[in-house]
Design a protein around this motif. Structure first.
Motif, PDB file in Angstrom:
ATOM      1  N   ILE A 179     -35.013  77.370  40.621  1.00  0.00           N
ATOM      2  CA  ILE A 179     -33.916  77.279  39.397  1.00  0.00           C
ATOM      3  C   ILE A 179     -34.759  77.485  38.341  1.00  0.00           C
ATOM      4  O   ILE A 179     -34.141  78.252  37.246  1.00  0.00           O
ATOM      5  CB  ILE A 179     -33.520  75.768  39.387  1.00  0.00           C
ATOM      6  CG1 ILE A 179     -32.692  75.357  40.807  1.00  0.00           C
ATOM      7  CG2 ILE A 179     -32.792  75.510  38.120  1.00  0.00           C
ATOM      8  CD1 ILE A 179     -32.123  74.165  40.598  1.00  0.00           C
ATOM      9  N   LYS A 180     -35.986  77.143  38.048  1.00  0.00           N
ATOM     10  CA  LYS A 180     -36.685  77.466  36.679  1.00  0.00           C
ATOM     11  C   LYS A 180     -36.817  79.082  36.779  1.00  0.00           C
ATOM     12  O   LYS A 180     -36.860  79.511  35.510  1.00  0.00           O
ATOM     13  CB  LYS A 180     -38.115  76.829  36.750  1.00  0.00           C
ATOM     14  CG  LYS A 180     -38.079  75.362  36.396  1.00  0.00           C
ATOM     15  CD  LYS A 180     -39.516  74.871  36.497  1.00  0.00           C
ATOM     16  CE  LYS A 180     -39.552  73.233  36.567  1.00  0.00           C
ATOM     17  NZ  LYS A 180     -40.679  72.848  36.977  1.00  0.00           N
ATOM     18  N   ARG A 181     -37.118  79.597  37.741  1.00  0.00           N
ATOM     19  CA  ARG A 181     -37.155  81.213  37.644  1.00  0.00           C
ATOM     20  C   ARG A 181     -35.955  81.634  37.294  1.00  0.00           C
ATOM     21  O   ARG A 181     -35.830  82.730  36.407  1.00  0.00           O
ATOM     22  CB  ARG A 181     -37.792  81.566  39.095  1.00  0.00           C
ATOM     23  CG  ARG A 181     -38.215  82.944  39.053  1.00  0.00           C
ATOM     24  CD  ARG A 181     -38.155  83.658  40.498  1.00  0.00           C
ATOM     25  NE  ARG A 181     -37.202  83.694  41.575  1.00  0.00           N
ATOM     26  CZ  ARG A 181     -36.229  84.490  41.347  1.00  0.00           C
ATOM     27  NH1 ARG A 181     -36.353  85.479  40.504  1.00  0.00           N
ATOM     28  NH2 ARG A 181     -35.214  84.477  42.227  1.00  0.00           N
ATOM     29  N   LEU A 182     -34.808  81.282  37.978  1.00  0.00           N
ATOM     30  CA  LEU A 182     -33.415  81.763  37.689  1.00  0.00           C
ATOM     31  C   LEU A 182     -33.302  81.636  36.082  1.00  0.00           C
ATOM     32  O   LEU A 182     -32.477  82.481  35.434  1.00  0.00           O
ATOM     33  CB  LEU A 182     -32.496  81.150  38.634  1.00  0.00           C
ATOM     34  CG  LEU A 182     -32.569  81.603  40.028  1.00  0.00           C
ATOM     35  CD1 LEU A 182     -31.562  80.468  40.778  1.00  0.00           C
ATOM     36  CD2 LEU A 182     -31.817  82.910  40.363  1.00  0.00           C
ATOM     37  N   LEU A 183     -33.373  80.320  35.679  1.00  0.00           N
ATOM     38  CA  LEU A 183     -33.089  80.219  34.236  1.00  0.00           C
ATOM     39  C   LEU A 183     -33.761  81.253  33.411  1.00  0.00           C
ATOM     40  O   LEU A 183     -33.165  81.630  32.313  1.00  0.00           O
ATOM     41  CB  LEU A 183     -33.659  78.659  33.995  1.00  0.00           C
ATOM     42  CG  LEU A 183     -32.572  77.836  34.299  1.00  0.00           C
ATOM     43  CD1 LEU A 183     -33.180  76.308  34.248  1.00  0.00           C
ATOM     44  CD2 LEU A 183     -31.248  77.717  33.864  1.00  0.00           C
TER      45      LEU A 183
END
Ligand SMILES: Nc1nc2c(ncn2[C@@H]2O[C@H](COP(=O)(O)OP(=O)(O)OP(=O)(O)O)[C@@H](O)[C@H]2O)c(=O)[nH]1
Ligand SMILES: [Mg+2]
Length: 310
Positions: free
Chosen positions: A28-32
């Motif tokens: 999720i952090k990467r996607l954000l």
């Protein structure tokens, strides 16, 4: 050019598929970081991701803080298989669990307890063959008697009326009451000891004992497995994440009257105050959707989506 919203949503779903816990949080952090636009639909999407991230982090933190409590004893109901010599105990376990316990036509083939594992309808069961019972046998064998006393359930096997009468008499002499399904509080050890049980007979058996317990033929494997579920009455609760994906493994309770609160306590280990609300799909993915509070009483196979305050 920003990618179309629908493409991004699909990409996110793919990227997060099957990922749970810390791995999901990292993704999720990467996607954000990858989604640069933070307006309109993109903003709503990112907010949703941020909310889920906060939720996962909170849950992971709480999990780490109480690792020792994450293993609940009763996740695997144990069934002891008891019966007279040659009643087909090893054969039954081999058929249900795919084990290769030696089967022979002479008596007392099984001299030590034998174990098998069986997964059925999202429940893991343990099967234990108890060496054949003979008259007065358990009185002199405290370790076998101890196993029977502490088991969750019993499968009683026989190939004749005499076989059943022998086992039922020995169980009664040890002050064990046989009951049709588990008590409402779970697998608690009452005095006198009450143990859920059913009878399994060979199809050639002509007369069966007039017991109140359910009787099933030894070649009806499906019915035997279904009855193991019926006897243990699991309450299987499936959790759903923010992307409406339902987790494969349910959280299982062996007790009547399970509330949302108990799911939170058992799984998430967060305080009651941080609970925001729960959305429920009654009885499964296609069930009626409703919003419920912390005291709501859940039923088997309910799907639940919990949200917490940040
Ligand atoms: N007719 C019939 N024979 C069976 C059945 N199940 C097992 N047998 C036969 O009965 C004999 C004993 O089977 P087991 O599965 O070893 O029985 P057990 O209760 O584990 O026997 P012990 O461990 O010696 O107490 C073998 O010859 C099996 O082939 C059944 O349902 N019907
Ligand atoms: Mg055996």
């Amino acid at each position: 050019m920003p990618k179309p919203y629908s493409v991004i949503t699909e990409e996110i779903k793919d990227a997060l598929k099957g990922k749970v816990g810390e791995e999901r949080a990292r993704e999720i952090k990467r996607l954000l970081k990858e989604i640069h636009w933070d307006v309109g639909d993109y903003k709503r999407l990112k907010d949703k991701l941020r909310r889920e991230l906060a939720e996962i982090e909170k849950i992971e933190q709480a999990r780490k803080a109480s690792k020792s409590r994450t293993k609940t004893k009763k996740s695997t109901p144990q069934f002891c298989v008891v019966g007279a010599v040659n009643s087909g105990k090893s054969t039954l376990i081999n058929n249900l669990a795919g084990t290769e316990i030696p089967v022979e036509s002479y008596p007392f083939t099984t001299a030590e307890p034998q174990y098998g594992a069986l997964e059925y309808d999202a429940i893991n069961f343990q099967l234990v063959e108890i060496p054949a019972i003979y008259e007065g046998g358990w009185s002199g064998d405290k370790s076998t008697l101890g196993m029977i006393y502490s088991t969750d359930c019993l499968i009683i096997m026989g190939r004749s009326l005499e076989d059943f009468e022998l086992v039922l008499k020995e169980l009664a002499e040890q002050n064990i009451d046989l009951i049709g399904d588990r008590l409402s509080d779970g697998f608690i050890q009452t005095i006198p000891r009450k143990i859920p049980a059913f009878l399994v007979f060979d199809k050639d058996t002509t007369i069966l004992p007039s017991s109140h317990l359910k009787k099933i033929s030894s070649d009806e494997f499906e019915e035997i497995k279904q009855n193991m579920i019926k006897l243990t009455k699991p309450v299987r609760i499936y959790t759903m994440n923010s992307f409406n994906e339902i987790e494969e493994q349910p959280i299982v309770f062996y007790k009547d009257q399970i509330t949302v609160k108990e799911v939170i306590q058992k799984v998430y280990r967060v305080t009651e105050e941080s609970f925001k609300d729960a959305v429920l799909l009654e009885g499964g993915p296609n069930g009626r959707r409703k919003r419920v509070g912390i005291t709501y009483e859940l039923s088997d196979k309910d799907v639940i989506h919990l949200t917490f305050h940040k």
